[in-house]
Design an enzyme around this catalytic site. Structure first.
Site, short mmCIF file in Angstrom:
data_model
loop_
_atom_site.label_atom_id
_atom_site.label_comp_id
_atom_site.label_asym_id
_atom_site.label_seq_id
_atom_site.Cartn_x
_atom_site.Cartn_y
_atom_site.Cartn_z
N ASP A 181 32.25 37.27 40.92
CA ASP A 181 32.19 38.47 40.29
C ASP A 181 31.51 38.29 38.78
OD1 ASP A 181 34.48 37.29 39.80
OD2 ASP A 181 35.52 38.61 40.71
N HIS B 205 43.72 42.19 45.49
CA HIS B 205 42.17 42.16 45.27
C HIS B 205 41.85 40.72 45.48
CE1 HIS B 205 41.84 41.77 40.72
NE2 HIS B 205 42.05 40.59 41.23
N ASN C 137 47.53 43.17 42.74
CA ASN C 137 47.33 44.31 43.76
C ASN C 137 46.62 43.88 45.13
OD1 ASN C 137 44.68 43.74 43.24
ND2 ASN C 137 44.52 45.70 41.93
N GLU D 141 38.95 45.77 44.92
CA GLU D 141 40.19 46.44 44.47
C GLU D 141 40.84 47.09 45.76
OE1 GLU D 141 41.66 45.38 41.90
OE2 GLU D 141 40.50 46.01 40.09
P1 PGA Z 1 44.28 34.72 37.95
O1 PGA Z 1 43.59 35.95 38.79
O2 PGA Z 1 43.85 33.52 38.61
O3 PGA Z 1 44.06 34.80 36.61
O4 PGA Z 1 45.79 35.09 38.44
C1 PGA Z 1 43.25 35.84 40.28
C2 PGA Z 1 42.72 37.26 40.60
O5 PGA Z 1 42.81 38.20 40.03
O6 PGA Z 1 41.91 37.10 41.58
#
Ligand code: PGA
Length: 244
Positions: free
Chosen positions: A67, A138, A136, A143
């Site tokens: 992304d 994702h 959450n 999302e």
């Molecule tokens: P993080 O993010 O590695 O900073 O915890 C993971 C994500 O949101 O996919």
């Protein structure tokens, strides 16, 4: 889904990093899917150390990142491209022309998403995809929602995700939108390595492993994939110790 609980982050970093290094040794033209965020940093650092030790070359691998924020040019300090450049690309022999990213500044978003999906297909699909997981549930920036997305698309980030990622934006305003690979593109990777670290991920892991398959928890779809390794530290695994 094969879930392993590790007693240290270093062990996770080594095990995950070695999966990518092993691929690069066995299949020098492998196609890698990469993720940003704090979770994959250890694996990237392991890959850098293996490259520096002369044990692994990434000179022919192709990379696709999950992304990118909308509105941030590649060279913006908070772009995911800049993150990858800093933490992996510039420290290894990965070749610039083999690095692929969604362009968050593209005027025609639809065309940009089609271009990206076509590039992944033309590369023969992703051999191994690295994933973190949001609190959450994702994956990438898919999302929670009402359906599983297919190809790349533009997403409005949830308040939750904005809050989690705003820590990286001290000097700049965080974009509210991003372009992300869809669930379909992630799912087609031939192997997936999902890492979760920390107590704040425990609920998402619990829902992913124990809950039903639903777009309300995007990561839950991975239960249908036949080659997923889930690497957890003790705290991320704290609510699932009875089943893993
Ligand atoms: P993080 O993010 O590695 O900073 O915890 C993971 C994500 O949101 O996919």
């Amino acid at each position: 889904m094969q879930t392993t609980v590790f007693s240290s982050e270093q062990d996770i970093a080594r095990t995950a990093g070695e999966i990518f290094c092993g691929f690069a040794r066995r299949k020098p033209k492998a196609v890698f899917g990469f993720a940003t965020g704090s979770t994959p940093l250890g694996a990237y650092s392991y890959m850098v150390s293996e490259y520096r030790a002369g044990r692994t070359s990434f000179s022919q691998i192709k990379t696709f990142n999950l992304d990118e924020y909308c509105g941030l040019p590649k060279d913006h300090q908070n772009s995911f491209f800049a993150f990858m450049q800093q933490n992996l690309f510039s420290q290894t022999d990965i070749v610039a022309e083999n690095i692929h990213f969604l362009d968050g500044t593209a005027a025609d978003v639809r065309k940009e998403c089609e271009r990206y999906d076509a590039k992944i297909n033309a590369a023969g699909g992703i051999d191994v995809q690295l994933l973190g997981i949001g609190c959450n549930g994702h994956i990438g920036f898919n999302e929670p929602g009402n359906y599983f997305s297919e190809g790349s698309f533009k997403v409005k980030l949830t308040a939750n995700t904005m809050e989690e990622n705003s820590v990286y934006f001290d000097d700049a305003e965080m974009p509210g939108y991003a372009l992300t690979m869809g669930i379909g593109s992630i799912f087609r990777a031939r192997k997936i390595v999902l890492i979760a670290l920390g107590e704040q991920k425990a609920q998402a892991i619990n829902e992913m492993l124990r809950g039903k398959i639903t777009p309300r928890c995007p990561a839950s779809i991975l239960k249908l994939h036949d080659n997923v390794s889930v690497f957890l530290d003790e705290t991320a695994a704290s609510l699932v110790r009875d089943i893993v």
